[in-house]
Design a protein around this motif. Structure first.
Motif, PDB file in Angstrom:
ATOM      1  N   THR A 239       0.857  -1.186   0.000  1.00 33.84           N
ATOM      2  CA  THR A 239       0.000   0.000   0.000  1.00 33.84           C
ATOM      3  C   THR A 239       0.894   1.238   0.000  1.00 33.84           C
ATOM      4  OG1 THR A 239      -0.145   0.219   2.403  1.00 33.84           O
ATOM      5  CG2 THR A 239      -1.747  -1.251   1.341  1.00 33.84           C
TER       6      THR A 239
ATOM      7  N   THR B 125      -4.196   1.290   3.141  1.00 33.02           N
ATOM      8  CA  THR B 125      -4.114   0.223   4.152  1.00 33.02           C
ATOM      9  C   THR B 125      -5.477   0.012   4.806  1.00 33.02           C
ATOM     10  OG1 THR B 125      -1.772   0.624   4.511  1.00 33.02           O
ATOM     11  CG2 THR B 125      -2.947  -0.477   6.297  1.00 33.02           C
TER      12      THR B 125
ATOM     13  N   GLY C  71       4.483   2.299  13.952  1.00 29.56           N
ATOM     14  CA  GLY C  71       4.182   3.124  12.782  1.00 29.56           C
ATOM     15  C   GLY C  71       4.083   2.360  11.475  1.00 29.56           C
TER      16      GLY C  71
ATOM     17  N   GLY D  31       1.658   0.590  10.408  1.00 25.97           N
ATOM     18  CA  GLY D  31       0.328   0.667   9.797  1.00 25.97           C
ATOM     19  C   GLY D  31      -0.698  -0.293  10.373  1.00 25.97           C
ATOM     20  N   LYS D  32      -0.385  -0.928  11.490  1.00 22.57           N
ATOM     21  CA  LYS D  32      -1.296  -1.913  12.075  1.00 22.57           C
ATOM     22  C   LYS D  32      -2.640  -1.278  12.458  1.00 22.57           C
ATOM     23  CE  LYS D  32       1.782  -3.004  15.245  1.00 22.57           C
ATOM     24  NZ  LYS D  32       2.874  -2.081  14.812  1.00 22.57           N
ATOM     25  N   THR D  33      -2.566  -0.133  13.134  1.00 21.52           N
ATOM     26  CA  THR D  33      -3.819   0.491  13.571  1.00 21.52           C
ATOM     27  C   THR D  33      -4.621   1.017  12.380  1.00 21.52           C
ATOM     28  OG1 THR D  33      -2.845   1.042  15.716  1.00 21.52           O
ATOM     29  CG2 THR D  33      -4.822   2.242  15.096  1.00 21.52           C
ATOM     30  N   GLN D  34      -3.933   1.484  11.343  1.00 18.72           N
ATOM     31  CA  GLN D  34      -4.658   1.920  10.135  1.00 18.72           C
ATOM     32  C   GLN D  34      -5.428   0.751   9.537  1.00 18.72           C
ATOM     33  OE1 GLN D  34      -4.974   5.037   9.132  1.00 18.72           O
ATOM     34  NE2 GLN D  34      -3.661   5.714  10.814  1.00 18.72           N
TER      35      GLN D  34
ATOM     36  N   TRP E 277       0.891  -6.364  17.903  1.00 19.39           N
ATOM     37  CA  TRP E 277       2.016  -6.960  18.639  1.00 19.39           C
ATOM     38  C   TRP E 277       1.629  -8.345  19.178  1.00 19.39           C
ATOM     39  CZ3 TRP E 277       6.674  -4.673  18.228  1.00 19.39           C
ATOM     40  CH2 TRP E 277       6.688  -3.330  17.809  1.00 19.39           C
TER      41      TRP E 277
ATOM     42  N   ASN F 227       6.047   6.214   1.901  1.00 18.54           N
ATOM     43  CA  ASN F 227       4.821   5.743   2.553  1.00 18.54           C
ATOM     44  C   ASN F 227       4.472   4.310   2.203  1.00 18.54           C
ATOM     45  OD1 ASN F 227       4.310   8.119   3.936  1.00 18.54           O
ATOM     46  ND2 ASN F 227       3.210   9.016   2.208  1.00 18.54           N
TER      47      ASN F 227
HETATM   48  N1  LIG Z   1       0.900   2.864   3.408  1.00 18.22           N
HETATM   49  C1  LIG Z   1       0.591   3.216   4.689  1.00 18.22           C
HETATM   50  N2  LIG Z   1      -0.160   2.392   5.452  1.00 18.22           N
HETATM   51  C2  LIG Z   1      -0.446   2.704   6.737  1.00 18.22           C
HETATM   52  N3  LIG Z   1      -0.040   3.824   7.354  1.00 18.22           N
HETATM   53  C3  LIG Z   1       0.711   4.687   6.641  1.00 18.22           C
HETATM   54  C4  LIG Z   1       1.041   4.427   5.289  1.00 18.22           C
HETATM   55  N4  LIG Z   1       1.799   5.451   4.832  1.00 18.22           N
HETATM   56  C5  LIG Z   1       1.923   6.297   5.854  1.00 18.22           C
HETATM   57  N5  LIG Z   1       1.284   5.864   6.948  1.00 18.22           N
HETATM   58  C6  LIG Z   1       1.284   6.546   8.255  1.00 18.22           C
HETATM   59  O1  LIG Z   1       2.015   5.694   9.136  1.00 18.22           O
HETATM   60  C7  LIG Z   1       1.419   5.715  10.434  1.00 18.22           C
HETATM   61  C8  LIG Z   1       0.944   4.317  10.793  1.00 18.22           C
HETATM   62  O2  LIG Z   1       0.511   4.364  12.105  1.00 18.22           O
HETATM   63  P1  LIG Z   1      -0.226   3.184  12.850  1.00 18.22           P
HETATM   64  O3  LIG Z   1      -0.748   3.776  14.119  1.00 18.22           O
HETATM   65  O4  LIG Z   1      -1.189   2.503  11.954  1.00 18.22           O
HETATM   66  O5  LIG Z   1       1.009   2.212  13.152  1.00 18.22           O
HETATM   67  P2  LIG Z   1       1.049   0.937  14.102  1.00 18.22           P
HETATM   68  O6  LIG Z   1       1.684  -0.138  13.305  1.00 18.22           O
HETATM   69  O7  LIG Z   1      -0.288   0.695  14.678  1.00 18.22           O
HETATM   70  O8  LIG Z   1       2.054   1.405  15.235  1.00 18.22           O
HETATM   71  P3  LIG Z   1       2.096   1.029  16.807  1.00 18.22           P
HETATM   72  O9  LIG Z   1       2.904  -0.243  16.930  1.00 18.22           O
HETATM   73  O10 LIG Z   1       2.782   2.211  17.413  1.00 18.22           O
HETATM   74  O11 LIG Z   1       0.679   0.847  17.304  1.00 18.22           O
HETATM   75  C9  LIG Z   1       0.252   6.700  10.369  1.00 18.22           C
HETATM   76  O12 LIG Z   1       0.729   7.961  10.785  1.00 18.22           O
HETATM   77  C10 LIG Z   1      -0.094   6.718   8.886  1.00 18.22           C
HETATM   78  O13 LIG Z   1      -0.684   7.934   8.474  1.00 18.22           O
END
Ligand SMILES: Nc1ncnc2c1ncn2[C@@H]1O[C@H](COP(=O)(O)OP(=O)(O)OP(=O)(O)O)[C@@H](O)[C@H]1O
Ligand SMILES: [Mg+2]
Length: 155
Positions: free
Chosen positions: A9, A15, A39, A41-44, A111, A134
């Motif tokens: 993505t 995502t 960061g 992208g898991k929460t996205q 996690w 990204n």
């Molecule tokens: N292709 C992409 N997919 C998902 N998120 C992206 C992408 N490109 C940029 N981002 C950015 O990356 C960040 C992803 O954050 P997210 O909270 O989803 O991460 P995470 O894996 O849940 O981290 P954590 O382990 O801290 O919970 C967001 O700020 C989002 O806007």
């Protein structure tokens, strides 16, 4: 692990869209174990998943309170765990973690691979990694017959 696939993505929205689309192949009680750095992208992905399951609840990382429940039409449709802050897997019993995994509601765990002794017998694993800028790569694999069938349904 059986068949796997990887999708790429290029934005948070993409995502989320993958999460929403992937929700369509999930059977009742599916467990999704998400791995990947801060960061990645898991929460996205979970945002899209909740939306695809019909929930309008706000999705945030349950880092401090460990678990969030999202509802649609008043019923729980998704349990969202984040094990980042847990020190050891013994604490999972206090959270009733295994009872949440072992029911008809879909459960997603950020996690979720932190404690190898706490993995369920049947789950979809989604490994998130960083590409350039990204770009994110999400590799999906399955363990167990329920999840293997779900993965086949995606194909
Ligand atoms: N292709 C992409 N997919 C998902 N998120 C992206 C992408 N490109 C940029 N981002 C950015 O990356 C960040 C992803 O954050 P997210 O909270 O989803 O991460 P995470 O894996 O849940 O981290 P954590 O382990 O801290 O919970 C967001 O700020 C989002 O806007
Ligand atoms: Mg997160």
């Amino acid at each position: 692990m059986s068949a796997t696939f990887t999708i790429t993505t290029n934005s948070a929205e993409e995502t989320q869209a993958f999460g929403a689309a992937f929700s369509a192949v999930l059977p009742a009680g599916a467990v999704l174990i998400l791995s990947g750095d801060l960061g990645a992208g898991k929460t996205q992905f979970v945002k899209g998943l909740a939306c695809g399951l019909g929930s309008e609840d706000k999705v945030t990382s349950p880092t401090f309170n460990i678990m969030h429940e999202y509802r649609a039409l008043g019923w729980p449709v998704l349990y969202h765990f984040d094990l980042y802050r847990l020190d050891d897997s013994a604490q999972l019993d206090d959270l009733d973690y295994f009872a949440y995994l072992d029911n008809e509601i879909i459960t997603v765990v950020e996690w979720g691979d932190r404690f190898s002794d706490a993995l369920p017998g049947d789950y979809l694993r989604l490994a998130f990694s960083f590409g350039a800028g990204n770009e994110r790569r999400i590799t999906v694999s399955a363990r167990g017959s329920l999840s293997t069938r779900a993965l086949a349904a995606w194909d």
